[in-house]
Structure formats: structure tokens, C-alpha cells
Design a protein around this motif. Structure first.
Motif, PDB file in Angstrom:
ATOM      1  N   GLY A 199       8.369  12.140  79.600  1.00 34.50           N
ATOM      2  CA  GLY A 199       9.008  12.786  78.468  1.00 34.50           C
ATOM      3  C   GLY A 199      10.288  12.077  78.087  1.00 34.50           C
ATOM      4  N   LEU A 222       2.368  20.797  83.091  1.00 42.04           N
ATOM      5  CA  LEU A 222       2.852  19.719  82.226  1.00 42.04           C
ATOM      6  C   LEU A 222       3.400  20.326  80.938  1.00 42.04           C
ATOM      7  N   GLN A 223       4.726  20.260  80.776  1.00 39.74           N
ATOM      8  CA  GLN A 223       5.368  20.785  79.576  1.00 39.74           C
ATOM      9  C   GLN A 223       5.256  19.823  78.401  1.00 39.74           C
ATOM     10  N   SER A 224       5.126  18.537  78.722  1.00 38.51           N
ATOM     11  CA  SER A 224       5.001  17.494  77.701  1.00 38.51           C
ATOM     12  C   SER A 224       4.327  16.295  78.349  1.00 38.51           C
ATOM     13  N   PRO A 225       3.757  15.405  77.544  1.00 37.91           N
ATOM     14  CA  PRO A 225       3.179  14.194  78.152  1.00 37.91           C
ATOM     15  C   PRO A 225       4.246  13.432  78.932  1.00 37.91           C
ATOM     16  N   ASP A 261      11.895  16.282  82.682  1.00 35.14           N
ATOM     17  CA  ASP A 261      11.428  16.977  81.484  1.00 35.14           C
ATOM     18  C   ASP A 261      10.747  18.302  81.805  1.00 35.14           C
ATOM     19  N   ASN A 304       8.224  18.840  83.943  1.00 31.20           N
ATOM     20  CA  ASN A 304       6.833  18.749  84.385  1.00 31.20           C
ATOM     21  C   ASN A 304       6.745  18.896  85.897  1.00 31.20           C
ATOM     22  N   LYS A 321      -1.374  11.172  84.653  1.00 28.90           N
ATOM     23  CA  LYS A 321      -1.300  11.795  83.325  1.00 28.90           C
ATOM     24  C   LYS A 321      -1.649  13.275  83.389  1.00 28.90           C
TER      25      LYS A 321
END
Length: 441
Positions: A20, A14-17, A58, A60, A399
């Protein structure tokens, strides 16, 4: 379990929540341009995939325990399937088999006649979607028998078209508000061991008594059943239920039709879930895993039954599209080459091993299923379904980078449908996230 090479790195990241910014922008476009009913369960938009991994806009990487609802059995970008599609597309993309036929349609039919249960003479008709296959199975059954009535089961799911809506059990979101349903569809109780506590033989007696009392046999064309229910909660009938039902159908000249759209094509550890109890359906429907992600479905059955409708009475513009047929032949060959039926059983062993950490958990009522088709049902201390808890668990998994689906008439079942090419470390990582989500929810 031996690893299978994949084009993409096989790890959760996961690069961002999620979602993204790129996925949020795409979802805003969806809200403005797509019908409100088409609301994705995962708000992250997928741009790449392979093996057991899906990558969003994004960057992920998600572990895929959904397989496009049981479709990408051989992975979402299997090299052999992709190459077959490219080669076919370079020749022609469409003709319509009824107008200008092609070998791929015949070859897929031959393969399905070979691998479906039973050594009797069989024939196949190809279509595009699972619901289309079910509708045509009913058409064929009615045409062959000269009868009209169709028996289906509690918690069944067969599709969203007008006829299959009537055959599907759950009202919302599948039937409510969509007007008058098709007639001559009769629902009866099946076998749900966790809830009814009946043996297969006792459940079959209840089912048969209900059919004889409420439907009769004089105008009954067919009984349509999922050998393992999908949307209804991954319900596995008690042993002996399905064979008893099939015997009754044969004794009463009623066609026995199995819907293997979700449970078939190696998903449960054999080519078809019907094989687990040596069933020989008169008609069997397939779709989902049949063509490696391309839209293709089929009805396969006894040659005399399949030949009842006259020339031109079955088919459709896109039925058995040549690209889908090419993809299907490649996907079926990959299942053989990689021995994915055996791999499905290995996946089940790993799933049950990892989920054993939940033994004694107060809300886990049952872990059930076969092969890479496993469900977890949640009940509260009063024995009532926990739909809200189930939804929270699925949300927590997403998540954390693991895509899971819910199902069941009460929305209280987590279903696991990983690609059969998923590697063991990816599978175990995703299961650890699921176990953590359940224990903390």
C-alpha cells in the motif's frame, strides 16, 4: 490443536493491495538509503506482529509462514520474551561478558548443555549470529584436533561471512563476486533421496568413499552437516545416513558437527533434529529460534573439545549480549511451558493433511520435512526444477496475504516455517491459499 492466546487478532485481512501507499513510501526510502543487495522479498513493511500474524504499515494482516526465517518460534511479540527484555534493559544493556560477566550468559549455557543431545559433559560458548557460531565451531575443531580440513555437503548453507561462504554450496547470490574464499573447505555429496534414490547406508558409503579418496583423514578436523538442510531445500537425509557418517567420524577421530541453526530449538518436533536418529554430535551450533528474535547463537559440545582454545581466544564484543540472554531464557521456558515440540508435530500433521489435496499434482515432486519445517519441491514433466513456477506461487501467496519463502539450490522449493504458536484456523487458512496458488499457477 489447542489455540494459544495472542495480542493481535489472528486472521488474514487485506485492507488494500500490498504494498500500500505507506509501504511504498518506506520502500522508496530504502531504495535511496540502503544497499541494493538489501531488497526485501515482501515489499510490505511490518509494524506489528504476534502469534501467526504480521501487520504492515497499511493495516494489512499477513499469515506468517516464514517466522523471520525460522527465528520467531514463540511468536514475534511473545509476552514473556518481551517482559524479560524490558526487565533486563532496565538493569543494563551491555557489558561484554569477557570484561564484566553476568549470570544470563552462564544460565543460557547451562540450559543448552542440558537440552542438547548426549549425556556426556558439555560446555557452551555464546555468540551473536549463526554464521559466527559456525566459524567458531570450525575454529574450535581445528584447535582441538590440530588439523585444518573441513568437509561440507552439496546444497549446504552455513552463512555469508568469508569462511561460511566457502562452506555454503550455492554460488548466487551468496558467493559470486565476493573474491577469494577461505581454503581447506571440501564439498562432498550427501543424501538427497528424491534425486539420488539411494538408501541412507548407500549414500553414506558414497560420501565416505569421496572423503577418503579426495580429502583423506590425516588433516581432517571436522565434518559439518545440517541434519535437515535449510536453504538447500529442506532436504531430509535417508534414514541411516547420518548415524553411519557419525560412526565413521568417531572411527577416524574426526569431529562430527551438526548445524542446527534452522532445524533446532523445537522446529522439527524435538529439541534438535539430531535427536530423530539419536545422534550425539561432538559440536552443535544453534541460533535463530534460540532467543525469540534477539541476536544470539551458540556452540555447544564435548567439554574437552570446547576447552581446547585458551582463555580470551573465543568471544566478541556483543557475544551473548545480556538482553539476548534474557530473551533466550524466556523463549526456552515458553517452549517448555507450551510444549512446542509436540505442537510442531501437530503442525506437521495439519500441513500434510491440507497438502494432500495436491496428491498427484503434475509439478509437486515431493512434500518433505519434519515438524514445522516442511518443503514442497516442484519439477516439470521432464523432471527438471521449476524455479519460475515456484516464484510465481510464492508471489501469489503474498498477494493473497500469506508470507512464504522459497529455497533449494535450484530455487524450486517452497518452505514452510510457521511460528510454533500459530493457531490451527490461521494455519489452515494459509495452507488453503497455498494450495489454491499451486493449483492455479
Amino acid at each position: 490443536m489447542q489455540n494459544i492466546d495472542a495480542r493481535l487478532p489472528q486472521r488474514r485481512s487485506l485492507q488494500s493491495p500490498a504494498p500500500g501507499p505507506a509501504s511504498q513510501a518506506l520502500d522508496a526510502r530504502r531504495a535511496d538509503n540502503c544497499a541494493r543487495a538489501l531488497q526485501p522479498g515482501l515489499p510490505a513493511y511490518i509494524v506489528d506482529g504476534g502469534g501467526g500474524i504480521l501487520v504492515d504499515a497499511d493495516g494489512n494482516s499477513f499469515i506468517d509462514f516464514a517466522s523471520g526465517i525460522g527465528v520467531t518460534t514463540v511468536g514475534s511479540s511473545n509476552a514473556a520474551v518481551t517482559e524479560a527484555i524490558i526487565e533486563a534493559a532496565q538493569r543494563f544493556t551491555h557489558t561484554c561478558f569477557l570484561n564484566a560477566p553476568y549470570e544470563g550468559f552462564v544460565a543460557v549455557s547451562e540450559k543448552l548443555n542440558q537440552i542438547t543431545p548426549g549425556d556426556h559433559a558439555k560446555k557452551t560458548a555464546l555468540f551473536s549470529t549463526g554464521a559466527e557460531a559456525i566459524e567458531n565451531a570450525v575454529k574450535i575443531a581445528r584447535n582441538f584436533t590440530g588439523r585444518n580440513r573441513v568437509v561440507v555437503f552439496d546444497a549446504a548453507f552455513h552463512g555469508r561471512t568469508n569462511l561460511t561462504m566457502a562452506m555454503t554450496s550455492k554460488n548466487k547470490p551468496y558467493k559470486a563476486g565476493f573474491g577469494t574464499l577461505a581454503s581447506d573447505i571440501y564439498r562432498v555429496p550427501g543424501s538427497y533421496p528424491l534425486r539420488d534414490g539411494l538408501s541412507g547406508e548407500d549414500a553414506a558409503r558414497r560420501t565416505i568413499r569421496t572423503i577418503e579418496q579426495q580429502v583423506g583423514t590425516e588433516d581432517l578436523a571436522c565434518v559439518v552437516i545440517e541434519p535437515v538442510q535449510g536453504e538447500g531445500g529442506f532436504v531430509v537425509p535417508a534414514p541411516g545416513f547420518l548415524p553411519a557418517l557419525q560412526r565413521w567420524c568417531r572411527d577416524n577421530d574426526v569431529l562430527f558437527v551438526t548445524d542446527e541453526i534452522q532445524a533446532g530449538i523445537a522446529r522439527t518436533g524435538q529439541w534438535f533434529a539430531s535427536c530423530d536418529e539419536d545422534l550425539t554430535p561432538d559440536l552443535i551450533t544453534t541460533a535463530k529460534g534460540l532467543a525469540g528474535g534477539m541476536p544470539l547463537s551458540a556452540v555447544t559440545g564435548r567439554a574437552d573439545v570446547m576447552d581446547a582454545p585458551g582463555p580470551g581466544s573465543l568471544g566478541g564484543t556483543y557475544a551473548g549480549n545480556p538482553l539476548a540472554c534474557a530473551a533466550s531464557l524466556a523463549a526456552l521456558e515458553e517452549i517448555d511451558r507450551l510444549n512446542l515440540t509436540s505442537r510442531a508435530r501437530e503442525i506437521e500433521t495439519i500441513i500434510r493433511e491440507e497438502l494432500s489435496a495436491l496428491d498427484g499434482h503434475p509439478t509437486v515432486a515431493e512434500v518433505r520435512g519434519r515438524g514445522a519445517m516442511i518443503g514442497i519441491e516442484f519439477l516439470n514433466s521432464d523432471g527438471e526444477p521449476c524455479a519460475e513456477l515456484t516464484s510465481r506461487i510464492a508471489g501469489a501467496c503474498k498477494k493473497a496475504g500469506v508470507i512464504v519463502l522459497t529455497c533449494g539450490s535450484d530455487g524450486n522449493v517452497i518452505r514452510l516455517l510457521p511460528p510454533l504458536v500459530i493457531n490451527e484456523d490461521v494455519l489452515r487458512d494459509g495452507l488453503s491459499v497455498l494450495v489454491d496458488a499451486i493449483q492455479t499457477a
